[in-house]
Design an enzyme around this catalytic site. Structure first.
Site, PDB file in Angstrom:
ATOM      1  N   SER A 193     -21.240   0.338  16.694  1.00  0.00           N
ATOM      2  CA  SER A 193     -20.605   1.601  16.953  1.00  0.00           C
ATOM      3  C   SER A 193     -20.542   2.099  18.439  1.00  0.00           C
ATOM      4  O   SER A 193     -20.070   1.540  19.088  1.00  0.00           O
ATOM      5  CB  SER A 193     -21.334   2.551  15.905  1.00  0.00           C
ATOM      6  OG  SER A 193     -20.648   3.847  15.517  1.00  0.00           O
ATOM      7  N   HIS A 237     -17.477   1.262   7.845  1.00  0.00           N
ATOM      8  CA  HIS A 237     -18.452   1.175   9.260  1.00  0.00           C
ATOM      9  C   HIS A 237     -19.891   1.345   8.893  1.00  0.00           C
ATOM     10  O   HIS A 237     -20.670   0.722   9.813  1.00  0.00           O
ATOM     11  CB  HIS A 237     -18.050   2.642   9.818  1.00  0.00           C
ATOM     12  CG  HIS A 237     -18.765   2.973  11.132  1.00  0.00           C
ATOM     13  ND1 HIS A 237     -18.326   2.030  12.178  1.00  0.00           N
ATOM     14  CD2 HIS A 237     -19.521   3.502  11.548  1.00  0.00           C
ATOM     15  CE1 HIS A 237     -18.608   2.284  13.369  1.00  0.00           C
ATOM     16  NE2 HIS A 237     -19.598   3.347  13.093  1.00  0.00           N
TER      17      HIS A 237
END
Length: 718
Positions: free
Chosen positions: A575, A690
């Protein structure tokens, strides 16, 4: 869970998925078989097709890259053993069942080989404390997925306190952030016939009473009530039985906002507050109290503040900037406060102000107390605060818990003073501690060790960054480690959004790396929250080069101590940490020999128009501001890959269904490498958002590929 936490972490736990190993993994492999017409990218190729996330050309390219990566790395004889070890740990029946306190019971969401989608189940607290609790299954998500023909991922309930009987269960198709909400009755264990159902959207809801919900979502399905970040800015009141289209607007923010979110707080004495949280950007928020079902009264709180709960009718608030309430002394940034919701003029009390080496991590509220977990020189601590008489300081009681660990609040009970805390370290498996009343916490459960630690040690060292700032880092290694510069070393970090990177027990790190002589390092660089708001602020926007300098300085410090060398030093980030890895690869290509880049941001010249990227302009800066645009251009990894530079061969992984960062960043970076003729490994999980993949075999597959890659780059002789 507050909205910013949800954006960063996801509503579901990442990487605790388990499943039917052979059949599901075989299906995943089959899905990755190239179609035969995969585009080959050269310097002349127009790569715009990669932006069409599910487009046929893009997916053909993805499957071709997946096939190259898996076919290459799976040939290594170590792969099969790595895969089995990770899968075994993910599916272990003796791992901790983490508790959630609702309606006088202990709830848990559990996944195993027989239940890859999971079971939502409940038991009494007395039963939970037994070695083998007597669980009652309330929702079988596998059965629901089969019935609906949808790959449901359970993302948790939102229930009406204090009974917690009426709930909205959030379900995601394949792990994306967008959710479907369905009303569920915890007493009957059934979805409510004719109950509330809200179709797929990025949405947040809160219960006001049995028949009333306040909801923010995409109301017309066309995105006209969504911000550029993809989050709602219109909140409406939903009344049971009300005809569709008759919902009343409760609050309408501005399209330029990041998001608008409804919140309902209830304390153990029955006080309730309905709030509107208007997030102007990722860090600046305004709060309004809803009165009489429609009137808004804005609270005079600082812009950088966060409401943590309600106790005795008073708000518990953390502030991330200095605040000078009218007629009161300045309260330093990082403090935790008690505030009268009828007006700050009626009194603001400071519960806790961290010292220079401290930072608040989490805040939990029980019926009569406030629990705080914090870091002191990045070591976990916990304190219980009890209200005193008006005008008197709150009573602070330090809680006796192990040192050199991370301490987190698992859950608190608003109806009593019961809470569960978790304790873990790099070499200490997760423990569960029970806190009841005014007593000190006691350990009630502990996960078994997954790897041997007799010859391992954890130390904390400090490096000096480019500007002279001292940067702490943890290092886990063998006691008999030779200082010969040849130890294979993996360095990781995050450095953003005031998120702290603290000790975690990771079985696959122990089994696949430490057990084999590897060294593991975690850098507590600026941009994180390890030392409070100022530590984060130093690495925000155009100050972000400090983050990258800090990380490189830790790498050089490891080399100067003769722990490792560039030949044996690798890095990993995901991320925002994936951006960190990408920048370090382009800025210091000679410092590392392995680079793992996970679910990353990498095209910083265009991130604001990609997925939820607009929501992060307050962290990274904006291309619309000239000075910030100049800095973003100076660091953007995609644009800084050059033909005449020799880079370490990276391992890049992402997920097709990631609707937060999105896979396009990773695709553009890999495509640029391909066009330059540079070697790389690319792996895109076709499912999973995610927060991670959606089943244990796929998690084990990706981790085993990484372990082979790291072994080849850092351990094997060239």
């Amino acid at each position: 869970m507050r909205f910013k936490q949800w954006i960063l972490t996801g509503a579901a736990s990442a990487l605790v998925m388990v499943g039917a190993a052979h059949s599901m993994f075989a299906q995943a492999q089959a899905a990755e078989t190239p179609s035969g017409n995969a585009p080959v990218i050269t310097a002349q190729t127009n790569t715009a097709f990669l932006d069409e996330i599910h487009g046929p050309q893009a997916m053909a390219w993805v499957r071709a890259q997946n096939q190259h990566t898996t076919s290459t790395l799976e040939k290594d004889p170590r792969y099969a053993g790595f895969y089995k070890k990770v899968l075994s740990g993910l599916q272990a029946p003796d791992r901790l069942a983490m508790p959630s306190l609702m309606g006088g019971k202990v709830w848990n969401f559990w996944q195993d080989a027989a239940h890859p989608h999971g079971l939502w189940r409940a038991t009494s607290q007395a039963s939970y404390l037994k070695k083998t609790p007597d669980w009652t299954v309330r929702l079988d998500v596998d059965a629901l997925a089969k019935q609906d023909g949808v790959n449901w991922v359970f993302k948790g309930p939102n229930c009406l306190a204090p009974a917690d009987e009426h709930c909205l269960v959030a379900l995601s198709n394949g792990g994306e952030d967008a959710e479907t909400l369905r009303e569920f009755n915890t007493r009957t264990g059934q979805f409510v016939p004719g109950g509330f159902v809200f179709s797929r959207s990025k949405q947040t809801a809160a219960w006001v009473d049995d028949n009333t919900i306040v909801l923010a979502r995409d109301w017309d399905g066309k995105g006209t009530t969504l911000t550029p970040s993809g989050y709602p800015f219109v909140v409406k009141t939903m009344v049971r039985g009300q005809p569709a289209g008759q919902e009343k607007d409760l609050f309408r923010g501005e399209p330029s906002d990041m998001a608008v979110t409804p919140i309902v707080l209830t304390d153990g004495d029955g006080h309730q507050l309905v709030l509107i949280q208007r997030s102007l950007n990722f860090f600046e928020t305004r709060y309004a109290v809803v009165e009489a079902g429609h009137t808004l009264r804005w609270l005079a709180l600082p812009a950088k503040s966060e409401i943590q709960g309600l106790l005795k009718g008073r708000l518990i608030v953390s502030i991330e900037e200095d605040w000078h309430p009218d007629g009161q002394p300045v309260i330093p940034a990082g403090s935790l406060l008690s505030v009268d919701p009828t007006g700050v003029e009626h009194g603001v009390q400071a519960l806790f102000t961290p010292g220079p080496s401290q930072s608040i991590d989490q805040v939990g509220v029980t019926k009569n107390t406030v629990l705080v977990t914090l870091f002191d020189n990045v070591r976990g601590r916990a304190i219980r605060f009890t209200p005193a008489q008006a005008g008197q300081p709150w009573k602070a009681t330090p809680l006796a818990l192990p040192d050199m660990t991370s301490i987190h609040i698992v859950d608190t009970d608003h109806a009593s003073d019961t809470a569960f805390l978790s304790v873990e370290g790099y070499l200490e498996p997760s423990q569960l501690w029970l806190l009841e009343g005014a007593a000190q916490p006691r350990k009630v459960k502990s996960a078994p060790a997954r790897f041997k630690t007799d010859n391992l040690v954890t130390e904390q060292f400090w490096a000096t960054s480019t500007d002279g700032t001292r940067i702490p880092y943890f290092i886990v290694h063998r006691r008999d480690m030779a200082l010969n510069g040849a130890n294979p070393t993996l360095l990781t970090g995050y450095g953003g959004f005031q998120v702290s990177y603290t000790p975690l027990y990771t079985p696959e790190m122990g089994q696949l790396w430490l057990d084999r002589g590897g060294v593991y390092v975690v850098a507590n660089i600026r941009g994180g929250g390890e030392f409070g708001p100022a530590w984060h602020e130093a690495g925000r926007k155009s100050g972000r080069q400090k983050v990258y300098d800090d990380f490189a300085s830790v790498g050089r410090d490891l080399i100067s101590r003769k722990i490792t060398s560039s030949r044996h030093l690798g890095i990993r980030g995901r991320s925002n940490g994936g951006l960190l890895s990408g920048v370090e690869m382009t800025q210091h290509p000679d410092l590392w020999n392995a680079v793992i880049i996970g679910v990353p941001l990498l095209d910083m010249e265009h991130f604001e128009t990609m997925s939820a990227g607009a929501s992060w302009a307050a962290e990274y800066g904006s291309m619309s501001v000239p000075a910030e645009a100049e800095f973003l251009r100076s660091i953007s990894p995609v644009q800084h890959l050059k033909a005449d530079v020799s880079y370490p061969e990276p391992f890049i992984f992402t997920a097709t269904s990631d609707d937060r960062v999105g896979p396009v960043h990773a695709r553009r970076f890999a495509a640029r490498l391909e066009a330059l003729g540079k070697p790389f490994f690319y792996y895109e999980d076709i499912e999973g958002g995610h927060s991670g993949t959606v089943n244990a075999p796929e998690v084990a597959h990706e981790r085993a590929l990484e372990a082979v890659y790291l072994s080849h780059r850092l351990m094997d002789a060239h």
